[in-house]
Every structure is written in C-alpha cells, then in structure tokens.
Design an enzyme around this catalytic site. Structure first.
Site, PDB file in Angstrom:
ATOM      1  CD  GLU A 170      -8.706   5.254  -1.625  1.00 14.77           C
ATOM      2  OE1 GLU A 170      -9.672   4.631  -0.366  1.00 14.77           O
ATOM      3  OE2 GLU A 170      -7.609   6.026  -1.178  1.00 14.77           O
ATOM      4  CG  HIS A 176      -8.637  -0.818   4.654  1.00 12.70           C
ATOM      5  ND1 HIS A 176      -8.250  -0.675   3.307  1.00 12.70           N
ATOM      6  CD2 HIS A 176      -8.693   0.147   5.018  1.00 12.70           C
ATOM      7  CE1 HIS A 176      -8.124   0.349   3.151  1.00 12.70           C
ATOM      8  NE2 HIS A 176      -7.939   1.383   4.265  1.00 12.70           N
ATOM      9  CG  ASP A 177     -11.064   2.978   3.574  1.00 13.82           C
ATOM     10  OD1 ASP A 177     -10.662   2.635   4.867  1.00 13.82           O
ATOM     11  OD2 ASP A 177     -10.391   3.066   3.042  1.00 13.82           O
ATOM     12  CG  ASP A 206      -4.331   6.186   0.971  1.00 15.00           C
ATOM     13  OD1 ASP A 206      -5.281   5.180   1.044  1.00 15.00           O
ATOM     14  OD2 ASP A 206      -4.304   7.147   1.737  1.00 15.00           O
ATOM     15  CG  ASP A 223      -2.334   0.331   0.973  1.00  9.46           C
ATOM     16  OD1 ASP A 223      -2.147   1.788   0.619  1.00  9.46           O
ATOM     17  OD2 ASP A 223      -3.254   0.119   0.874  1.00  9.46           O
TER      18      ASP A 223
END
Ligand code: TEU
Length: 641
Positions: free
Chosen positions: A278, A355-356, A220, A113
């Site tokens: 993302e 994970h969000d 990200d 990430d």
C-alpha cells in the site's frame, strides 16, 4: 516476490515471461463484514470458508483477507496485539489452515494483510518497550524526549499531525518520553532502524504464516517504515491547527528501499510469496517504479491512490471536505497509472474500491435510481475489467453495493478516522465546517465499504443468522442482549443482494462474471495491453484504446514461426445520464478496412448477442458505417479481431 513462470504465450499475443499473479483477479474480504457463521454479529473465517464456491464461481483467483489477528480492534484489526493468533470472533489459526486448503483445492490462493509499520499498544513488544528506558526492546519503537517552551510547558518532539487527526506523539508517564504513532495512539510505530526488530517482523509475522501455506501478503503502509531521522518540525501549512501534515517525514524515507529489499530477500522471495504494498502519498510514477520494477527485487505490485482518492480534500485536515472534479481528471489519472509501466519491467494494479473508501457507484457512478445504479454499476465493471495490471475487487463491488443512505446520522459511522474528523470539525465551532465534513463523510468515509455484505433478502441481509430477538434488523451493535450485525445493514438489501443477482442474467453480478471471463480470454489486450485515451477532453465519455504489446523477438518470428497479431480494443463508457454519440471507434482503432473490421465484443446493454442469455453466443458487427449512440451510463468494447 512471486515466482515467474517463463512461458511465452505468443499465440494469444501474450507478452511473457508471466508471473501468475499478473493475470490473477484478487478479491478483498473485510472479514468482520463478509459472513457471520455463528450469529454474533461479526463475520468470521468459517463464514468466509462457506462462501468459497461463490468466490470461485465469480472468477476470483486470490482472496486477500484484511487483518484477522488478535487485536483490541481500535482500528479494525490494523492494530495487532499478537500476529500468531486469531481474534477469537474470527476463529482460530486452524480455521486459517482450512481456508488455505479450501482455496488451494479450488486452484485459488490466499494472502493475508501484513501490518508491520506499527503494532497495537497491547502487543508484548510494546509492553516491554514501554516498561523502562533500559529494556532491550526500548529501541523497537520510536521514543523521544519532550520539548519545553519558555514557560516550561511540555510539547511533543515535533509538530506532526497523524492520519487520524491528532498529534503523532503520545506522552508516556512512566518513562517520561513520547512515542511516535502515525495513526491512533493505540498504534505505536515500530522502529525499523533496529535490525533485531526487523528480524522479529520477518520471523514472527511473515515466515510464521508462509510456513503454514499462505501465498503472500497485502502489505499495509509499505512506504512508511523508514522515517527521516532528524525529527524536525514540518512547515506550518494549517495555521488553524497545532499539528501539521508531515508525510515527507515518513513516506519513502532514506532507507525505505533498503528495508523492502531486505524484507523481500529474507521473508518473501524464499517462499515465492506474492506481495502487494500500500503506497500512499506517492503520486509520482518516478517514485513508484523503484518499488515495483522486477529488477529491483522489492515488491510485485503496489496500490497507488491518485484515482481512488479523487474528491478528497487537499492536505490532511481537509480530507473530508469534498472537492468536486471533472471527468477529465479521472481520465488523466487513469492514463498516468495505466501507462506508467510501459517500456519498463514494472507492474500496475487496477482497483476502485477497498475498505478505506466509499463505494464506487456512489462516487463514480449514479446510485440515485435503480436504472442508473444498474447501468453505472456495469459501466464501472467494464472500466475495471479492461484496465491493465492486476485487478483487485472489493467485497460487494460485484453486486453494486452503495454508500449508506444520507439519512443515516454520524452514530452509524464506526470508523476511528470518521469519528475523529467529525469531532475535530465539531470542536472547531464552525457549523459550516461540520456540515461540510458530514457531507464529505457521506461520500468518502471508510465506513461505507464496511457495511455487512448483502447475501440475500433474509433478515440482516443473510449476513448473519436471523435475529433471535425478532427486533428491527436495521439497527446495529449488540446492546440489550440483542444480536445484531456490528454495523447496520444497508436499507436497500432486499433489492440489492447476491442471491437475487445470481438468478438474474442481467444483474451487476452476472456482468462482473462475464467481464472477468472476457478479461481472462483477452488478457493480452485487457491485462497486458497499452492504454491510450480517446477524446481526452470529453467530459461525458471515457474512451480508450487497449492494444496488445508484442515483444520484438516474437514479432520477428521468435514465437515458433507464428506471427503474433496486434490486437486492439476500444472501450467506450458513457459516464453521464444523457445519451451521447459514440466516439470514432474506427479512427481510434486505425482500421484499414473501416467499420467492417470492427466488432462489438461486449456491451453493458446487450447488442452483442450474449446479454440475452447471459452466457455464450456470437458477437455483432457494427452496421452501416455508424456506431449507435451510447445510452446513459452504457459501456461497450469494440475489437479489431
Ligand atoms: O491505511 C493506510 C493509509 O495511509 C490510508 O490509505 C488510509 O486509508 C487512511 O485512511 C489514512 O487516512 C492502512 C489501512 O488500509 C487502514 O485501514 C488503516 O487504518 C491504516 O493503514 C493504519 O493501519
């Protein structure tokens, strides 16, 4: 960007040229919650490495590991203080080397990430930047003077609201300026306008890991690097708050494509590294295409969030005020984000957890009874496995992990975003708003997906070695000397866990394995096919046609004389708890030979000759001209070949 292997696989209707990552199944690991090898309550790299066979056996091609770098963990590692060392509870840089080796030896790949919109305030760059206005790295972050009103009271440079419910600006006493942070005050934004800063990012955060053999990055907040440079107030859309949503000030800004092209040219392409960015706050296909068009040389793929954000409230402040929506909305958005690449050189992704966000079964299925949990978990698997684009799974999705029980209180929510939104609602003095926020958090909070992975019915769900205090494993934290998982283990772990499902051919896990295998075998239809909704207005059935796309050259005989076949599949998912008549599969498929041309490839409740023994077997023809109705939450795929 990853490399293209220039193969034309016409026999399978494959549309090439096909970069390897298009057909791959990615699996996101949230390292704190995956597997704890040393009993300290945090997952770690040795724990992940010990489960490589589990992932390989599931059918995973690429492991994406959420941030493992040195970090004060104010936002679970999305606040990096040193990109070249590993947060000690996760392990060491050498453990990453082992992870890479273990992946590669199984023919798998691994991506990390990349969090480079911001760093932690503890990062050496920021420490220097804030040390004085003359420091050479001052301009590596975004510093602005205060504004003062008529009374001489100090105000931030703009009225912007950040993602975590505060101003985007924090005052620095020493140098008497504000710094910008779109997220927590501990996460100052890097200034991508500064070329030295950009080069340091490429060198220290990207090439460093690519040189060690990592295969690429999940990137990200990839569309937030270029801020509008006028730094003006956002219009007031939330009169109750001093801070106003302002994504247009920083999303898809004036230089964003220049920056990403440069990042690709200097750091990704030379390594043939795969990239998935993302892309939040970008709900229009015309804005997304430029990032993922192959010709643009920017990113291989992005995550677009319209589907996964369903149910969240409008605007920033109301994010956790749950908004019910009809199934037709889910269907329409799926269609938009399936078909947006048709006729282009761009590529899509399919995903329904990360994970969000809350767990898919709790949001799109029905976790209220064991039967509906099992059925809707498989229906979701079939939905995802038949969507075009690269498929991303999130840890625990494959065993049907669900949201935390609604009886759990706010203390079990650890996420900075959940806590800040709850605190904001509490501070409003409105009990109604607080109750609504708690209800929204129970569905949507980022915490749900962060519960420890449920490996078995051993204490702590087998996530960590047994408690050495003999205490109640349902609590979390490490207070009082007791060693416990950092987040509370779900109450249901004795009945929902990987070990039990590995033994059960009818489990959600067994179904995911099968669905992933079918996805691979029929990739021309499922991974690369076109998408067309059937019965768009139906609020219970979600049905669509997937059709292999054959290139004109191949259709004209360019494939070595062999005529490729246009293969079609009709996916029918009953997204309700009631029995429903099946859609007109024959009509949707436009079969000349009627129902005799249709066969059932796979069904979540069996009937396809495979479910009973869980593996191999034949397929069943549809009989008597009528296809049987779908039971509650049943899913099937019919094909014309
Ligand atoms: O998320 C970025 C982001 O904009 C959102 O998608 C995120 O879900 C958040 O809830 C916004 O309110 C990424 C990470 O995925 C997230 O975990 C981090 O907290 C965030 O960046 C900051 O690094």
């Amino acid at each position: 960007m990853g490399s293209n292997s220039l193969e034309w696989d016409v026999e399978n209707g494959h549309v090439g040229p096909t970069p390897w990552w298009k057909d791959a199944t990615f699996y996101q690991v949230y390292p704190a919650s995956f597997k704890d090898s040393n009993g300290d309550g945090w997952g770690d790299l040795p724990g992940l490495i010990s489960e490589m066979d589990y992932l390989h056996d599931l059918g995973v091609d690429v492991v994406w590991v959420s941030p493992i770098f040195e970090s004060p963990q104010k936002d679970m590692g999305y606040d990096v203080s040193d990109y070249q060392s590993i947060y000690a509870p996760y392990g060491t840089v050498e453990d990453v080397d082992v992870l890479v080796k273990e992946c590669h030896s199984r023919g798998m790949k691994v991506i990390l990430d990349l969090v480079v919109n911001h760093t932690s305030i503890e990062h050496a760059w920021f420490k220097e930047s804030r040390s004085s206005k003359n420091n050479p790295k001052r301009d590596w972050y975004i510093w602005k003077p205060a504004r003062y009103d008529d009374q001489g009271i100090r105000h931030p440079p703009t009225n912007w609201r950040g993602y975590f419910a505060s101003s985007t600006w924090t005052w620095d006493e020493r140098t008497q300026e504000y710094y910008l942070h779109l997220y927590a005050a501990d996460q100052p934004d890097l200034n991508w306008e500064n070329a030295d800063c950009r080069e340091a990012i490429y060198e220290e955060t990207m090439r460093f890991w690519l040189d060690r053999g990592v295969d690429g990055f999940r990137i990200d907040t990839v569309n937030k690097y270029s801020k509008r440079q006028d730094f003006v107030d956002a219009p007031i859309t939330d009169p109750e708050s001093p801070h106003q949503p302002a994504p247009e000030m920083w999303c898809n800004g004036p230089r964003i494509h220049e920056f990403i092209k440069e990042m690709n040219r200097k750091a990704l392409a030379p390594y043939k590294a795969v990239s998935v960015g993302e892309l939040s706050n970008t709900p229009h296909p015309s804005q997304v295409i430029p990032y993922v068009s192959a010709a643009a040389q920017e990113l291989d793929m992005v995550f677009e969030f319209s589907v996964i954000r369903l149910g969240t409230g409008n605007g920033f402040g109301a994010k956790y005020i749950y908004q019910p929506y009809p199934l037709t909305k889910l269907k329409g958005l799926t269609e938009t984000w399936q078909s947006f690449i048709e006729g282009t050189d761009a590529w899509a992704t399919a995903f329904i957890e990360n994970h969000d966000n809350g767990r898919a079964i709790s949001r799109f299925g029905d976790a209220s009874t064991r039967e509906s949990w099992l059925r809707s978990g498989k229906a979701i698997a079939l939905w995802q496995a038949t969507l075009s684009g690269t498929l991303f799974l999130y840890q625990g999705q494959e065993i049907g992990m669900v949201n935390m029980p609604s009886a759990w209180g706010i203390d079990e929510y650890r996420d900075i975003e959940s806590r800040n939104f709850y605190a904001e609602a509490a501070a409003s003095g409105s009990q109604e708003r607080l109750d609504a926020t708690m209800k929204g958090l129970q569905v949507l909070a980022r915490d749900h997906s962060r519960l420890p992975f449920q490996w078995s019915d051993a204490p702590h769900a087998g996530f960590m070695s047994a408690a050495d205090d003999g205490g109640d494993e349902e609590e979390s934290g490490s207070g009082g000397g007791a060693r416990r998982p950092w987040m509370r283990v779900h109450d249901n772990y004795r009945s929902v866990n990987a070990a039990q499902q590995a033994r059960d051919p009818h489990s959600i896990l067994a179904f995911y394995k099968r669905a992933l295998r079918l996805r691979r075998e029929h990739r021309d239809v499922f991974v690369h096919g076109s998408f067309k909704l059937v019965d768009r207005d139906d609020e219970e059935l979600f049905a669509y046609v997937k059709e292999s796309v054959v290139p004109a050259a191949a259709a004209a005989g360019g494939g070595g004389g062999k005529q490729p076949r246009r293969r079609k599949a009709v996916v029918v998912l009953n997204m309700s708890g009631e029995t429903k008549p099946c859609v007109d599969v024959v009509g949707a498929m436009e079969c000349e030979g009627g129902v005799a041309d249709v066969r059932l490839l796979v069904g979540t409740l069996g009937g396809d000759g495979e479910a009973a023994e869980g593996e191999k077997g034949g397929v069943m023809m549809a009989k008597g001209g009528m296809l049987p109705p779908l039971a509650a939450w049943e899913g099937r795929v019919y094909v014309n070949y």
